[in-house]
Design a protein around this motif. Structure first.
Motif, short mmCIF file in Angstrom:
data_model
loop_
_atom_site.label_atom_id
_atom_site.label_comp_id
_atom_site.label_asym_id
_atom_site.label_seq_id
_atom_site.Cartn_x
_atom_site.Cartn_y
_atom_site.Cartn_z
N THR A 57 0.81 -1.23 0.00
CA THR A 57 0.00 0.00 0.00
C THR A 57 0.84 1.27 0.00
N ASP A 59 3.19 4.34 -1.51
CA ASP A 59 3.21 5.07 -2.78
C ASP A 59 4.24 4.48 -3.73
N GLU A 62 2.75 1.21 -5.19
CA GLU A 62 1.51 1.41 -5.92
C GLU A 62 1.71 2.16 -7.23
N GLU A 192 -7.77 15.01 0.01
CA GLU A 192 -8.10 13.73 -0.63
C GLU A 192 -7.01 12.68 -0.38
N ASN A 193 -5.77 13.12 -0.41
CA ASN A 193 -4.65 12.20 -0.18
C ASN A 193 -4.72 11.60 1.22
N CYS A 194 -5.02 12.44 2.22
CA CYS A 194 -5.13 11.95 3.60
C CYS A 194 -6.30 10.98 3.74
N ASN A 195 -7.41 11.22 3.04
CA ASN A 195 -8.54 10.30 3.09
C ASN A 195 -8.14 8.94 2.53
N HIS A 196 -7.33 8.95 1.48
CA HIS A 196 -6.84 7.70 0.89
C HIS A 196 -5.90 6.98 1.87
N ARG A 197 -5.00 7.76 2.48
CA ARG A 197 -4.04 7.18 3.42
C ARG A 197 -4.74 6.65 4.68
N TYR A 198 -5.80 7.30 5.10
CA TYR A 198 -6.55 6.87 6.28
C TYR A 198 -6.97 5.42 6.16
N GLU A 199 -7.39 5.01 4.97
CA GLU A 199 -7.85 3.64 4.76
C GLU A 199 -6.70 2.64 4.76
N LYS A 200 -5.57 3.01 4.17
CA LYS A 200 -4.50 2.05 3.92
C LYS A 200 -3.35 2.13 4.92
#
Length: 271
Positions: A57, A59, A62, A192-200
Motif C-alpha cells: 500500500t 506510494d 503502488e 483527498e490524499n489523507c482520506n486515501h491514506r486513512y484507509e490504507k
C-alpha cells in the motif's frame, strides 16, 4: 531526428563530476571510520522483493516503481531504494552466520517513476547505510551521529536532527487503531490524499505536507504516548546516548515513515 535524454534523468558532465566524486570520497572516509564497509547491489531485482518488504500500500509500490517483464516473463523492478536489496544479500549470502554486527553502506542510482519537477528525478542517486544483526539502541545512535559528522565534513551548517519512535510490531497496531479513530472525526476536513491514506496507512496522515492538515495532525494522539515498555526503554536509551555525545536533536511526533519495515527509531536531518 534528434534524440535527447528521457525526462527525469540527467547527464553528469565532466565539469560537475569532481563535486560528485568529492562527496562520495567523504562518504567513503567517514563511514569507514565508523567501521562500515561498502556493498555493491544489483540495479534491478525481482519485483516481489520490493512489494513484500516495502509494503503493497505504499506510494512506491503502488505508483512509483519501474517494473517490467523480462523475456522469460519474470517481473523485474529497477531498485527504488537500497534497504530491501541489502537485506536480501544479507540473507542470501548467510552473512548472519558471522554472528557479529554487519555494518554496510552503498551508493548509486535509484529509480522511481516520479512526475519530473524541480528537485525530483526518475533516476536519482542515494547514499545509504544499514546495520544488521543487532537491535541495540547504540546502533541507532551511532548511525545518527555518523550522519551528522558526514554533513559537517561537507561544510554544511544550520541543520538539525529530528527524532521520533515508530514503536514495534507489538505496540504499533494498537496505536494505529487509536489514530484511525481520531482521524475519522476529521476526515471531512482533510485532503483527498489523507482520506486515501486513512484507509490504507493512517500513520501517513501525520506526514501530510498540506498546512491545514498538519495543524490537525499536530493534535492527533502521539505514538510516543502509546509505546510498550520495551520501546520506551529503547527510545530513552537512544536519547541518552545522543545527549552523552552532545548531539542536539528535536523531538518531532509527526515524523513517520511510509515503508512497512520501519520500527523503533526514525529520524531526519532538517535544514
Amino acid at each position: 531526428m534528434k534524440i535527447q535524454a528521457i525526462r527525469g534523468v540527467k547527464d553528469i558532465l565532466p565539469d560537475e563530476i569532481e563535486k560528485w566524486q568529492w562527496v562520495e570520497s567523504q562518504a567513503h572516509n567517514i563511514f569507514a571510520r565508523y567501521g562500515f564497509k561498502e556493498i555493491r547491489l544489483p540495479i534491478f531485482e525481482k519485483t516481489k522483493l520490493f512489494s513484500r518488504s516495502i509494503g503493497e500500500t505504499t506510494d512506491i509500490v503502488e505508483k512509483e516503481m519501474y517494473t517490467f517483464e523480462d523475456r522469460s516473463g519474470e517481473k523485474i523492478t529497477l531498485r527504488p531504494e537500497g534497504t530491501a536489496s541489502v537485506v536480501r544479500a544479507f540473507i542470501e549470502h548467510k552473512m548472519y552466520t558471522k554472528k557479529t554486527l554487519q555494518k554496510l553502506y552503498y551508493l548509486g542510482p535509484m529509480f522511481r517513476y516520479e512526475r519530473p519537477q524541480a528537485g525530483r528525478f526518475r533516476q536519482f542517486y542515494q547514499i545509504g547505510v544499514e546495520a544488521l544483526g543487532s537491535h541495540h539502541p547504540a546502533v541507532d545512535a551511532e548511525v545518527m551521529i555518523m550522519l551528522m559528522d558526514f554533513f559537517r565534513s561537507l561544510g554544511l551548517t544550520g541543520f538539525r536532527l529530528q527524532l521520533n519512535s515508530l514503536g514495534c510490531n507489538g505496540c504499533r497496531p494498537e496505536y494505529r487503531e487509536i489514530l484511525k479513530r481520531s482521524i475519522h472525526k476529521h476526515l471531512s476536513e482533510l485532503c483527498e490524499n489523507c482520506n486515501h491514506r486513512y484507509e490504507k496507512n493512517p500513520l501517513r496522515v501525520l506526514d501530510c505536507k498540506v498546512e491545514h492538515d498538519r495543524k490537525i495532525a499536530g493534535d492527533l494522539p502521539k505514538i510516543t504516548d502509546h509505546l510498550c515498555n520495551e520501546c520506551i526503554d529503547h527510545f530513552n536509551e537512544v536519547r541518552s546516548l545522543l545527549d552523552s555525545t552532545k548531539t542536539p536533536y528535536d523531538l518531532n511526533h509527526l515524523l513517520v515513515r511510509g515503508l512497512d519495515y520501519y520500527t523503533h527509531t526514525t529520524f531526519e536531518i532538517a535544514s
